[in-house]
Design an enzyme around this catalytic site. Structure first.
Site, PDB file in Angstrom:
ATOM      1  N   ALA A   1       0.848  -1.196   0.000  1.00  0.00           N
ATOM      2  CA  ALA A   1       0.000   0.000   0.000  1.00  0.00           C
ATOM      3  C   ALA A   1       0.884   1.247   0.000  1.00  0.00           C
ATOM      4  O   ALA A   1       1.940   1.266   0.628  1.00  0.00           O
ATOM      5  CB  ALA A   1      -0.891  -0.008   1.234  1.00  0.00           C
ATOM      6  N   LYS A   2       0.437   2.269  -0.709  1.00  0.00           N
ATOM      7  CA  LYS A   2       1.203   3.524  -0.766  1.00  0.00           C
ATOM      8  C   LYS A   2       0.675   4.432   0.346  1.00  0.00           C
ATOM      9  O   LYS A   2      -0.214   5.267   0.129  1.00  0.00           O
ATOM     10  CB  LYS A   2       1.052   4.145  -2.170  1.00  0.00           C
ATOM     11  CG  LYS A   2       2.194   5.070  -2.547  1.00  0.00           C
ATOM     12  CD  LYS A   2       2.198   5.342  -4.040  1.00  0.00           C
ATOM     13  CE  LYS A   2       3.028   6.550  -4.391  1.00  0.00           C
ATOM     14  NZ  LYS A   2       4.444   6.455  -4.062  1.00  0.00           N
ATOM     15  N   VAL A   3       1.213   4.200   1.524  1.00  0.00           N
ATOM     16  CA  VAL A   3       0.724   4.873   2.734  1.00  0.00           C
ATOM     17  C   VAL A   3       1.709   5.978   3.123  1.00  0.00           C
ATOM     18  O   VAL A   3       2.928   5.767   3.099  1.00  0.00           O
ATOM     19  CB  VAL A   3       0.590   3.839   3.886  1.00  0.00           C
ATOM     20  CG1 VAL A   3       0.275   4.519   5.203  1.00  0.00           C
ATOM     21  CG2 VAL A   3      -0.476   2.811   3.533  1.00  0.00           C
TER      22      VAL A   3
END
Ligand code: PMP
Length: 295
Positions: A152-154
């Site tokens: 995930a691009k968190v």
């Protein structure tokens, strides 16, 4: 640098001036890094301004939110249309687009009740420049997939990337190459990694890396051009025997690596498989056809 008096961005259903856009200081994203984002590029192509793989990016944004429990329900098509509007209203053609999903005020660690969506765009050159980059092996590992959702691009994950890039710069390098928690090569702080050895390209498999959209495009280019490519785990020592290597990412595009820990590659970049991929990638994003004969 990112906006001026007249810049327009999208915020929660409205197009507003960037200089007037505000946010609540008590949001979870600012305090805990609990938010998601994307990095997308638009190109002035022969068929007008085109956002490269917009749906893939917005699908990843949705997946990032789902993976960490952030409620988010815009459709990819809706967000694509909004992005085209942002470009048009700012008269941008070659641009970097930054969607950000951030949480509403909540100082607890429980799931947010609501989110805001921002989409901004600005002109941005190649993230790692045009020259071959000098890379070091970072002392920072990528986050353990048992601790966070690495795919995930968190927002908060980027502390790890910032630490690695800063360390690389302090050591006199251009960029870092990071290992995973098992000691295998993973990726750069903001880009995926490939190396060439005896006519084959190698890249780490999914699992400990961000599933890059550029990485996927490189795999597609290789398949289309009959270039051999393999996903496998490898240790940094293997790179000292490699012929060439490159980083790939939306912001960096395809950028050749000059050396790793001061050791240069045997093949000049212009003769490498990466240089062919770089040329093909340029053609694809600009909507031009490409053809190569590999001899
Ligand atoms: N890895 C990391 C950690 C990144 O931040 C990025 C940039 N999004 C990439 C790889 C490359 O992904 P993409 O090709 O989708 O931009």
């Amino acid at each position: 640098m990112y906006y001026n008096e007249n810049t327009i961005l999208f915020l929660d259903g409205k197009f507003v001036k960037a200089k007037d856009a505000t946010t609540d200081l008590f949001n979870q994203t600012m305090h805990y890094g609990y938010g998601t984002f994307e990095g997308i590029r638009a190109y002035q192509t022969v068929h007008g301004v085109k956002i490269f793989k917009a749906h893939e990016h917005f699908d990843r944004l949705q997946r990032s939110c789902d993976l960490v429990g952030i409620p988010f329900t815009y459709s990819a098509e809706e967000l694509t249309q909004i992005s085209y509007q942002v470009l048009k209203r700012n008269n941008l053609k070659d641009a970097y687009i930054r969607p950000l999903v951030y949480c509403h005020p909540n100082m607890t660690l429980s799931a947010p009740t609501g989110v805001s969506v921002m989409i901004a765009a600005w002109e941005w050159g190649k993230y790692l420049g045009d020259q071959l980059v000098k890379v070091c092996v970072s002392s920072y590992q990528r986050p353990n997939p048992k601790s966070v959702k690495v795919e995930a691009k968190v927002c908060g994950h980027y502390i790890n990337s910032i630490l690695a890039t800063n360390e690389a710069k302090h050591r006199g390098f251009d960029e870092a190459l990071m290992l995973d928690s098992n000691g295998f090569v993973a990726e750069g702080p903001g880009a995926n990694f490939f190396f060439e050895k005896e006519g084959v390209l190698y890249t780490p498999p999914l699992g400990n890396i961000l599933p890059g959209i550029t990485r996927q495009t490189v795999l597609e280019i290789c398949r289309e051009m009959d270039m051999l490519v393999e996903e496998k785990h490898f240790r940094p020592e293997e790179l000292f025997e490699a012929d060439s290597a490159f980083f790939c990412g939306t912001a960096a595009e395809i950028i050749g690596i000059e050396s790793i820990e001061g050791q240069s590659f045997s093949k000049p970049w212009n003769h490498s498989m990466g240089a062919i991929v770089q040329e093909a990638y340029k053609c694809i994003v600009l909507d031009k056809s490409y053809s190569y004969v590999i001899v």
